[in-house]
Each structure stands twice: as structure tokens, then as C-alpha cells.
Write a protein that holds these residues in place. Structure first.
Motif, PDB file in Angstrom:
ATOM      1  N   UNK A  82     -18.422  -4.070  56.741  1.00  0.00           N
ATOM      2  CA  UNK A  82     -19.615  -3.274  57.048  1.00  0.00           C
ATOM      3  C   UNK A  82     -20.789  -3.693  56.151  1.00  0.00           C
ATOM      4  N   UNK A  83     -20.503  -3.902  54.858  1.00  0.00           N
ATOM      5  CA  UNK A  83     -21.602  -4.208  53.922  1.00  0.00           C
ATOM      6  C   UNK A  83     -22.060  -5.654  53.999  1.00  0.00           C
ATOM      7  N   UNK A  84     -21.127  -6.557  54.280  1.00  0.00           N
ATOM      8  CA  UNK A  84     -21.492  -7.991  54.299  1.00  0.00           C
ATOM      9  C   UNK A  84     -21.064  -8.636  55.618  1.00  0.00           C
ATOM     10  N   UNK A  85     -21.721  -8.277  56.721  1.00  0.00           N
ATOM     11  CA  UNK A  85     -21.295  -8.831  58.017  1.00  0.00           C
ATOM     12  C   UNK A  85     -21.436 -10.354  58.083  1.00  0.00           C
ATOM     13  N   UNK A  86     -22.460 -10.906  57.385  1.00  0.00           N
ATOM     14  CA  UNK A  86     -22.638 -12.369  57.446  1.00  0.00           C
ATOM     15  C   UNK A  86     -21.473 -13.071  56.748  1.00  0.00           C
ATOM     16  N   UNK A  87     -20.994 -12.478  55.646  1.00  0.00           N
ATOM     17  CA  UNK A  87     -19.849 -13.072  54.931  1.00  0.00           C
ATOM     18  C   UNK A  87     -18.601 -12.996  55.807  1.00  0.00           C
ATOM     19  N   UNK A  88     -18.431 -11.870  56.540  1.00  0.00           N
ATOM     20  CA  UNK A  88     -17.277 -11.720  57.437  1.00  0.00           C
ATOM     21  C   UNK A  88     -17.292 -12.827  58.501  1.00  0.00           C
ATOM     22  N   UNK A  89     -18.501 -13.090  59.013  1.00  0.00           N
ATOM     23  CA  UNK A  89     -18.654 -14.120  60.049  1.00  0.00           C
ATOM     24  C   UNK A  89     -18.303 -15.502  59.495  1.00  0.00           C
ATOM     25  N   UNK A  90     -18.843 -15.811  58.311  1.00  0.00           N
ATOM     26  CA  UNK A  90     -18.621 -17.126  57.717  1.00  0.00           C
ATOM     27  C   UNK A  90     -17.140 -17.324  57.365  1.00  0.00           C
ATOM     28  N   UNK A  91     -16.566 -16.323  56.697  1.00  0.00           N
ATOM     29  CA  UNK A  91     -15.153 -16.429  56.301  1.00  0.00           C
ATOM     30  C   UNK A  91     -14.278 -16.525  57.555  1.00  0.00           C
ATOM     31  N   UNK A  92     -14.657 -15.763  58.589  1.00  0.00           N
ATOM     32  CA  UNK A  92     -13.896 -15.793  59.843  1.00  0.00           C
ATOM     33  C   UNK A  92     -13.906 -17.188  60.459  1.00  0.00           C
ATOM     34  N   UNK A  93     -15.072 -17.851  60.410  1.00  0.00           N
ATOM     35  CA  UNK A  93     -15.144 -19.207  60.985  1.00  0.00           C
ATOM     36  C   UNK A  93     -14.288 -20.181  60.175  1.00  0.00           C
ATOM     37  N   UNK A  94     -14.389 -20.073  58.834  1.00  0.00           N
ATOM     38  CA  UNK A  94     -13.581 -20.964  57.982  1.00  0.00           C
ATOM     39  C   UNK A  94     -12.094 -20.711  58.253  1.00  0.00           C
ATOM     40  N   UNK A  95     -11.736 -19.425  58.372  1.00  0.00           N
ATOM     41  CA  UNK A  95     -10.332 -19.053  58.624  1.00  0.00           C
ATOM     42  C   UNK A  95      -9.841 -19.714  59.919  1.00  0.00           C
ATOM     43  N   UNK A  96     -10.645 -19.572  60.999  1.00  0.00           N
ATOM     44  CA  UNK A  96     -10.190 -20.087  62.294  1.00  0.00           C
ATOM     45  C   UNK A  96     -10.091 -21.616  62.290  1.00  0.00           C
ATOM     46  N   UNK A  97     -11.067 -22.276  61.638  1.00  0.00           N
ATOM     47  CA  UNK A  97     -10.999 -23.747  61.557  1.00  0.00           C
ATOM     48  C   UNK A  97      -9.745 -24.156  60.771  1.00  0.00           C
ATOM     49  N   UNK A  98      -9.485 -23.443  59.668  1.00  0.00           N
ATOM     50  CA  UNK A  98      -8.296 -23.753  58.854  1.00  0.00           C
ATOM     51  C   UNK A  98      -7.024 -23.599  59.680  1.00  0.00           C
TER      52      UNK A  98
END
Ligand code: HEM
Length: 241
Positions: A82-98
Motif C-alpha cells: 500500500x505504501x510503496x506500490x512502485x516498489x511492489x511493481x518493480x520487485x514483482x517484475x524482478x521476481x517474475x523474470x527470476x
């Protein structure tokens, strides 16, 4: 739901989260650190000396796998989302690529594996389910289907976490079962641990999905539209029956 039961559930959730995070970090650092620093000799599995790319495929698989393992738990923390939606998006992309890189490399690692047919089949199915759930998680969030995205990510991380469960079962099997049952061989314990890690993790994930996502949604809907709620009571008998 009462305030007490909500706070008990919240405490359980944080206990589970801490368990996931601590064991993911513990497993990630110890097993990958050993492989990177110790090379082939530190590997728990037999490496085929005739396949030059065997150990490389384990690294290409294990390193991004470790990244996914470490990042995953943070994606489930609501205040962070909720507080850092941009970080959630970025980490989510790195997670999926990994996950995609680790899964593709694991198909190769499974093909050249010397560990035996039954565990190879388990790895193929696990890798396919890993890719499928990742694709569904991505597809649903692109469509804005947040609840479905959450469900697919729980399933996906449960599969990622099979790497940890497998080692826990393997350590238990070699440390407790093999001394107790001397006829048991390492290969049998390894294969059983591989299959058990998939089944147990999938069951835990599905329990969590029903308890934490589907049930609250149904209860909210039931409160909104009591008349439309389906019931398990038997249908009234038709006239003349
Ligand atoms: C969930 C899907 C996964 C699949 C399908 C998979 C598949 C495989 C396969 C086929 C091997 C070789 C095993 C053998 O030849 O007996 C392997 C080894 C390994 N995997 Fe995974 N894996 C998965 C998840 C992960 C994750 C999330 C990590 C995170 C660190 C990981 C880390 C490793 C490591 C370190 C090894 C080498 C073990 C050693 O040499 O001691 N795997 N995996």
C-alpha cells in the motif's frame, strides 16, 4: 468476525510470514553461498563429468531461484504494497523474470540430471507449474484482477518454496528415517522428498487461498446480498414426488 479472532489470525499470519522469510534467507544464503564459493564439490547432487554445462545450468537455475525465494515474502506484506506500490511493481517484475530464467534452466538441469527418473518427472512438472502460475499471475494483474493475481502469486510462491521444503524433508529423511530404517537408500529419500515438497506446498497454498482470500470474499458478498447466497441445504422436493 470478532476483534480477538482477527488479531489471532493476524498473529498467525505474521508467524507464517516470519517462518517463510527466515527459512528462505537461511536456505538461499547457505545453499547458494556453498555452491558459488565451493563449486561442484559443494553440490549435494551428483554432477555429470561428461556434461560440461551441467554445473553451469545449476548455477543459472539456482541464482535466480534464490532471488525469487528472497523477494517473494516481501510481496505479500500489505503495508509495503500500500505504501510503496512502485516498489511492489518493480520487485514483482524482478521476481517474475527470476522465476522464468530459473524455470527454463531447471528444464535443462532436470534433463541432464543423474538423480533418476521419478525425481526428473517431479522437476519437469514443478517447472511447468512454476511457469504456468507465473504467467497467470502476470496476465491477471495486467487485466486489473487483483484478487486473482493474489491467488496465483500464492500458488507460485508455494512452488518456489518447494526448494526449501525439499531440503527440510531431505535432512529429516537422511537424519531421522535412514538411521531408523537401514534399508532406506538416499535416492528413495530424495525422490520422496521431491514429491512430498510439491504436494505439501500446494495443499498449504490452497488452504491459505480458501481461508484468506475466497472465504472473506464470500462472507462479504453474503453480507451484501443475503438472498442470493447459495445454500448447502437440500432443495425442496418437487410437487408430487
Ligand atoms: C520451483 C521450481 C524448481 C524446480 C523445477 C527446480 C529444479 C531443479 C533441478 C532439476 C535441480 C537439479 C537436481 C538434480 O539433478 O537432482 C535443482 C537443483 C537446485 N536447485 Fe532447484 N528447482 C526449483 C526451485 C528452486 C529454487 C526456488 C531455488 C532457490 C535457491 C533452487 C535452488 C537449487 C539449487 C541450489 C540446486 C542445486 C543443489 C545442489 O547442487 O546442492 N531451486 N533444482
Amino acid at each position: 468476525m470478532t476483534t480477538t479472532s482477527r488479531s489471532v489470525r493476524r498473529r498467525w499470519w505474521w508467524a507464517l510470514w516470519a517462518f517463510l522469510a527466515v527459512s528462505a534467507v537461511g536456505f538461499g544464503i547457505t545453499s547458494l553461498g556453498a555452491l558459488v564459493l565451493g563449486g561442484e564439490d559443494a553440490s549435494l547432487i551428483p554432477i555429470d563429468p561428461d556434461v560440461a554445462t551441467h554445473f553451469l545450468s545449476i548455477l543459472v537455475h539456482g541464482l535466480p531461484g534464490g532471488v525469487a525465494l528472497l523477494l517473494g515474502p516481501f510481496q505479500f506484506v500489505r503495508p509495503l504494497r500500500v505504501r510503496y506500490p512502485a516498489a511492489h511493481l518493480l520487485i514483482g517484475r524482478i521476481y517474475l523474470i527470476a522465476v522464468v530464467v530459473a524455470a527454463v534452466a531447471s528444464f535443462y538441469a532436470a534433463t541432464v540430471s543423474l538423480s533418476g527418473f521419478s525425481i526428473q518427472v517431479a522437476f519437469y512438472l514443478l517447472a511447468a507449474a512454476w511457469l504456468y502460475t507465473a504467467a497467470q499471475a502476470y496476465r491477471t494483474i495486467r487485466r486489473g484482477e487483483v484478487q486473482l493475481h493474489r491467488i496465483w502469486m500464492i500458488r507460485n510462491y508455494a512452488l518456489t518454496f518447494a526448494a526449501v521444503s525439499l531440503r527440510v524433508f531431505l535432512i529429516t529423511g537422511t537424519g531421522v528415517l535412514m538411521p531408523a530404517f537401514p534399508s532406506l537408500e538416499f535416492e528413495q529419500v530424495y525422490h520422496a522428498s521431491g514429491w512430498a515438497s510439491i504436494v505439501v506446498n500446494v495443499m498449504v497454498a490452497e488452504y491459505f487461498i480458501v481461508q484468506r482470500t475466497v472465504q472473506p470474499l464470500l462472507q462479504r458478498r453474503q453480507r451484501r446480498e443475503p438472498a442470493a447466497t447459495p445454500t448447502l441445504a437440500p432443495a425442496p422436493a418437487a410437487q408430487g414426488e
